[in-house]
Structure formats: C-alpha cells, structure tokens
Design a protein around this motif. Structure first.
Motif, PDB file in Angstrom:
ATOM      1  N   ALA A 155      34.408  39.594  47.587  1.00 10.42           N
ATOM      2  CA  ALA A 155      35.382  39.603  46.490  1.00 10.42           C
ATOM      3  C   ALA A 155      35.399  41.038  45.980  1.00 10.42           C
ATOM      4  O   ALA A 155      34.468  41.476  45.316  1.00 10.42           O
ATOM      5  N   ARG A 157      38.220  42.928  44.460  1.00 10.57           N
ATOM      6  CA  ARG A 157      38.948  43.258  43.228  1.00 10.57           C
ATOM      7  C   ARG A 157      39.217  42.017  42.388  1.00 10.57           C
ATOM      8  O   ARG A 157      40.035  42.069  41.464  1.00 10.57           O
ATOM      9  N   VAL A 158      38.572  40.916  42.716  1.00 11.52           N
ATOM     10  CA  VAL A 158      38.726  39.666  41.967  1.00 11.52           C
ATOM     11  C   VAL A 158      37.329  39.116  41.695  1.00 11.52           C
ATOM     12  O   VAL A 158      36.359  39.517  42.332  1.00 11.52           O
ATOM     13  N   PRO A 159      37.196  38.171  40.748  1.00 10.19           N
ATOM     14  CA  PRO A 159      35.883  37.581  40.497  1.00 10.19           C
ATOM     15  C   PRO A 159      35.398  36.769  41.693  1.00 10.19           C
ATOM     16  O   PRO A 159      36.190  36.271  42.507  1.00 10.19           O
ATOM     17  N   ASN A 161      33.211  33.455  43.421  1.00 14.22           N
ATOM     18  CA  ASN A 161      33.274  32.019  43.177  1.00 14.22           C
ATOM     19  C   ASN A 161      31.902  31.368  43.025  1.00 14.22           C
ATOM     20  O   ASN A 161      31.810  30.162  42.804  1.00 14.22           O
ATOM     21  N   GLU A 167      31.052  36.312  45.976  1.00 13.78           N
ATOM     22  CA  GLU A 167      31.601  35.222  46.772  1.00 13.78           C
ATOM     23  C   GLU A 167      30.456  34.513  47.489  1.00 13.78           C
ATOM     24  O   GLU A 167      29.437  35.118  47.824  1.00 13.78           O
ATOM     25  N   LEU A 192      38.080  36.798  49.002  1.00 14.74           N
ATOM     26  CA  LEU A 192      38.740  35.976  48.001  1.00 14.74           C
ATOM     27  C   LEU A 192      40.009  36.614  47.476  1.00 14.74           C
ATOM     28  O   LEU A 192      40.905  35.909  47.009  1.00 14.74           O
ATOM     29  N   ASP A 193      40.093  37.942  47.534  1.00 13.63           N
ATOM     30  CA  ASP A 193      41.300  38.628  47.075  1.00 13.63           C
ATOM     31  C   ASP A 193      42.553  38.022  47.701  1.00 13.63           C
ATOM     32  O   ASP A 193      43.597  37.934  47.048  1.00 13.63           O
ATOM     33  N   THR A 196      42.117  33.214  47.926  1.00 12.19           N
ATOM     34  CA  THR A 196      42.403  32.428  46.719  1.00 12.19           C
ATOM     35  C   THR A 196      43.895  32.350  46.417  1.00 12.19           C
ATOM     36  O   THR A 196      44.303  31.662  45.482  1.00 12.19           O
ATOM     37  N   ARG A 197      44.703  32.998  47.233  1.00 15.20           N
ATOM     38  CA  ARG A 197      46.154  32.889  47.126  1.00 15.20           C
ATOM     39  C   ARG A 197      46.734  32.064  48.267  1.00 15.20           C
ATOM     40  O   ARG A 197      47.952  31.904  48.359  1.00 15.20           O
ATOM     41  N   LEU A 298      42.768  42.889  51.578  1.00 15.83           N
ATOM     42  CA  LEU A 298      42.934  42.652  50.145  1.00 15.83           C
ATOM     43  C   LEU A 298      44.310  42.094  49.812  1.00 15.83           C
ATOM     44  O   LEU A 298      44.536  41.608  48.698  1.00 15.83           O
ATOM     45  N   ASP A 299      45.221  42.142  50.763  1.00 17.96           N
ATOM     46  CA  ASP A 299      46.562  41.604  50.547  1.00 17.96           C
ATOM     47  C   ASP A 299      47.063  41.023  51.864  1.00 17.96           C
ATOM     48  O   ASP A 299      46.477  41.240  52.920  1.00 17.96           O
TER      49      ASP A 299
END
Length: 315
Positions: A155, A157-159, A161, A167, A192-193, A196-197, A298-299
């Motif tokens: 993870a 740039r995001v928190p 889990n 992560e 997760l970046d 999670t999407r 990341l994307d």
C-alpha cells in the motif's frame, strides 16, 4: 500466441480461488505449478485448498507446500482471518476433511523450475512472500533467470488493510517482502492503491457463476462469505485483489506503472509499510542505496480489468 509459463504462489483464500481459476482458464497461461504459504489459513489448509480447487477444475499442476511461518523475527502472533475466508479458508464451502502434512518443497520447486526454463518463468505471488525470499536466498542465481515476479501486495499511497501502514501480504512477513523487493529480479507490485478500486458487485458475480459453468459457479459459491464480509461494511460485492494481479500477467496495458527502489519496514508501529523512492525524486538515497528499481501499479483501468476477468472466466 504468447504463452506465459507461470508459478502461482498462493494462500487460498477466496480471492486466491478466483485468481487460480483465471490462470487455469486463460488460453495463454501455462500453469507450471502452485506453491502454497501460510496467510489466509495455515499452510496445511492452504495446500489442501489448492489441491482441491485444481482437482475440481480438472487441472494437473503440481502443488508444493511452502512456509508455515514468517522469516521476520519477533512477529506479532498470526491470526487467521476466518471472518473473511471462513474456518476452512474457502468460505466454509465443503472441502475434504484432511489437511496436507509433509515436507516444505515450495522454495526448491521455484528454484528448479526457474533454472529449467531460463528467462521464461513468471512468478505470481499473492500471499506472504516467504517462499520467494527463501528461494532467492538459497539460490541467488535465479534472480537473473526468472522473467519477472508479479506480487499482490503493498500500500504505497493509500492506507493498509491490516494496519494504517500495512497491507496484509506484506505485513505477514515484512522481512521476506524486503528481500523480494531487494533481489535483482524485476518485481511488479499490484498494491491496494489499485486493487481497492477493483470491485466486483454481487450481481456480476452471480452472472459469471451462471454463465461460466461448474468451475466458475464453484468460485461464486465459495465467495459468498467473502461477499458477506463486505456487505457488513456496506458494499454489495467483493474486491478481487489477487485476480487483479493475475490480469497483469496477460494484459499489462491495463495498468500504469510507477518505478522506484522499495524498502519494507520490519519493526515498529509501521511494520509492513512499503516505501518507494520514486524514480524522479531528487536527493540522497540513504537506506534505498544500491536497491534495484522495481515497479508498482499505482493506477490502472479497474472496469477493463473486471471485464477481462469476466471474459476469461466465462469463455
């Protein structure tokens, strides 16, 4: 048609099951073997689950039992996420009663298979990185022989889990993850970046089960407890972490890479934190000095990734 020789390192695990089914069904994947690790359940159970799934789908890939615990010293006690993956690791879907005992052969299988196919083998790891770390420590030469190592983890740039910092797959053995990111082989992290999407709603899962035959219906059935976990949090469906990483193997154009050296913290409040030094950052490297430059997705295109999963799993 390009064939991808793949070793799947896994801890089934409900989302692992969808990823494994994607690998089994994809016409360009040559699944050389499955190595198991502790994580979503104890390794005896994850090994049993991997064999159960492959047998149910009529696939003869060998399954090699791997690490039963982390290489990181003084880790907090492991807890099995039964509230997510059920008491048996597969959402309490009926499975054989016996778990799988026996020697740990995963690291040696990784070494032998990579050496047997120089420049061809792609390792997809969606659990703790312990087997990979042990393999590259036992045989450093395999770093120059493997095609790449794709992991579901981190993870950036995001928190996280498990904690705000980490992560689950990285948190479970952060020292092993640091070894994997630090080895001189190309690593692509699917973190997760992006995952999670990548959310599959319940209606889509039901439709895939109905259209995909008995194999996909098994995945849909054993995923119901996993869906229930997300429904309790207000989301009607499930995240497909591991299968997102599987799609990277066949459709890298759906992902956007960021590159940099990566370190993983293996102690303290931020245990399991993945820290990338971006390639365009100016300044001293410090603890990142001498590390290989790795990649993280990341994307990407979540809708297109889900569409690809649907296409392959119902073909």
């Amino acid at each position: 048609m390009t064939q991808h020789k793949v070793i799947f390192d896994t801890d089934p695990g409900v989302d692992d099951a969808l990823a494994l089914y994607y690998l089994v069904r994809h016409p360009q994947i040559d699944l050389l073997g499955v190595t198991t690790v502790f994580g979503n359940a104890p390794v005896a159970m994850t090994t049993r689950n991997a064999r159960f799934l492959l047998q149910a789908w009529g696939h003869d890939a060998p399954v090699h039992r791997g690490a039963e615990g982390p290489m990181t010293p003084d880790m907090p006690p492991e807890f099995w996420p039964t509230h997510i993956h059920g008491d048996n690791g597969l959402g309490n879907h009926p499975t054989p009663d016996a778990t799988v005992d026996g020697p740990e052969t995963a690291a040696q299988f990784l070494i032998d298979t990579i050496r047997a196919h120089p420049g061809e083998v792609r390792v997809l790891a969606v659990g703790r990185m312990t087997n990979l770390a042990r393999a590259v420590q036992m045989a450093p030469d395999i770093a120059g022989l493997v095609r790449d190592v794709v992991i579901m983890g981190g993870a950036f740039r995001v928190p996280g889990n498990i904690t705000p910092a980490a992560e689950a797959n990285i948190w479970g053995d952060p020292l092993a993850a640091d070894v994997v990111f630090g080895a001189d082989w190309p690593v692509i992290a699917v973190p997760l970046d992006l995952t999670t999407r990548t959310f599959m709603d319940s209606a889509t899962l039901a439709d895939l089960g109905a259209r995909g035959g008995a194999g996909m219906q098994l995945v849909a059935d054993l995923s119901q407890g996993y869906v229930g976990f997300y429904q309790a949090a207000g989301y009607d469906g499930m995240l497909v972490h591991d299968c997102t990483a599987a799609v990277y193997l066949t459709d890298p154009d759906l992902f956007t890479l960021t590159q940099g050296e990566v370190r993983v913290l293996s102690e303290g409040i931020a245990l399991g934190l993945t820290l990338m030094n971006p390639a365009d950052r100016q300044g001293p490297l410090g603890a990142w000095e001498g590390r290989p430059r790795q990649s993280a997705t990341l994307d990407g295109q979540p809708d297109a990734i889900l569409a690809r999963i649907a296409q392959v799993c119902t073909a």
